[in-house]
Enzyme design. Sequence first.
Site, mmCIF file in Angstrom:
data_model
loop_
_atom_site.group_PDB
_atom_site.id
_atom_site.type_symbol
_atom_site.label_atom_id
_atom_site.label_comp_id
_atom_site.label_asym_id
_atom_site.label_seq_id
_atom_site.Cartn_x
_atom_site.Cartn_y
_atom_site.Cartn_z
ATOM 1 N N HIS A 115 -0.136 -11.437 -18.677
ATOM 2 C CA HIS A 115 -0.174 -11.224 -17.236
ATOM 3 C C HIS A 115 -1.138 -12.269 -16.652
ATOM 4 C CE1 HIS A 115 1.679 -7.402 -18.096
ATOM 5 N NE2 HIS A 115 1.551 -6.939 -16.861
ATOM 6 N N GLU A 158 -1.210 -12.337 -10.898
ATOM 7 C CA GLU A 158 -0.754 -11.152 -10.148
ATOM 8 C C GLU A 158 -1.787 -10.968 -9.028
ATOM 9 O OE1 GLU A 158 -1.070 -7.462 -12.335
ATOM 10 O OE2 GLU A 158 0.267 -6.369 -10.953
ATOM 11 N N ASP A 165 6.178 -0.855 -13.832
ATOM 12 C CA ASP A 165 5.833 0.559 -14.093
ATOM 13 C C ASP A 165 6.690 1.442 -13.182
ATOM 14 O OD1 ASP A 165 3.303 0.125 -15.814
ATOM 15 O OD2 ASP A 165 2.959 -1.116 -14.042
ATOM 16 N N HIS A 167 9.637 -7.227 -18.495
ATOM 17 C CA HIS A 167 8.285 -6.840 -18.046
ATOM 18 C C HIS A 167 8.328 -5.366 -17.672
ATOM 19 C CE1 HIS A 167 4.526 -7.936 -15.424
ATOM 20 N NE2 HIS A 167 4.443 -6.701 -15.913
#
Length: 347
Positions: A198, A201, A280, A18
């Site tokens: 996704h 989340e 990220d 991921h």
Amino acid sequence: MSDDLRSFVQGLPKAELHLHLEGTLEPELMFQLAGRNGIALPYANVASARAAYDFTDLQSFLDLYYAGCSVLVTEQDFYDLTWAYLLRAAEENIRHVEPFFDPQTHTERGIHFGTVVAGIVRALDDGQKHFGISYRLIMSFLRDMSPASAGQTLEHAKRYGRHIAGVGLDSAELGHPPEDFEEVFAAARGAGYHIVAHAGEEGPPSYITGALDILGAERIDHGVRCLEDELLTARLAMDRVPLTVCPLSNVRLRVVPDMAHHPLKTMMDSGLLVTVNSDDPAYFGGYLVENYVAAAEALGLTRGDIVALAIASFEASFLEEGPRQERIGEVQRHAAAYGFEGTASTL
Ligand code: ADE
Ligand code: ZN
């Protein structure tokens, strides 16, 4: 203690499942590419760019993340972005990666799909050649764009055959449920792509169920909110559906209040197939090793837990059975060298 932990994690062979390539754009490279392409940035320098990374939720992060992408223009830019990540990955003993890229972020700005894919794949092939890092590339549809746009993106992708292994769904989750994308994911499945999404989340557990039942997701990205639904948690555990969890991301985007309250350990104890990932890393303050270390320190993970997570990262990957078992063997040899028995989390 912490140095010991870091070097143990660093040496451990791992897969990263991921990881948004656009989310590895460090401010230094952003400025370099901006200069090369004559693009003005809204920051005076690298330090003020980092200082601006002060998000309060997923959307405020995404606004900055998409703005940063404006410096990515040429095939070489996408190569440099991907190569910079692979250098880090090699240092961290990441042996296999399944990175995402967001084609629409670039095609919307007039960049050709082929330019993006060519740069990324050339770097990934070099990473395989120089470091032995295997890969499966996943393209993600932006769920806050239309299903029709996702459909056009799928048509582009089909021209790049073997280079793209999977299709995912990312961007602003709330208000953009999986069922909006039923048709395009059916087409992607029909074309032979692996499916991930996704879900859970910021969005509710029902989005996880939707990703599984409506999109046919084989793996759920994040999925931390599954714990709010006991039946769903039991189903995910029983069906061994992998969840790619991103601890530092969840803290930075306030999905959880702090690392001490992160549900990673509870998820492991619930029998879920969880993996640790960086999402990220240029924006969230740490690459893969840092995610393992931060979670291990805050949650009291044992070396056995850490080894189980590394094994799970290969189990949850799209590698074929032979290479997957080879990688798991590498983890077990590393664990044994430190006096730990690595057991597959399926046992
Ligand atoms: N795109 C990049 N990072 C993301 C995240 N954490 N959630 C959704 N979309 C994303
Ligand atoms: Zn993500």
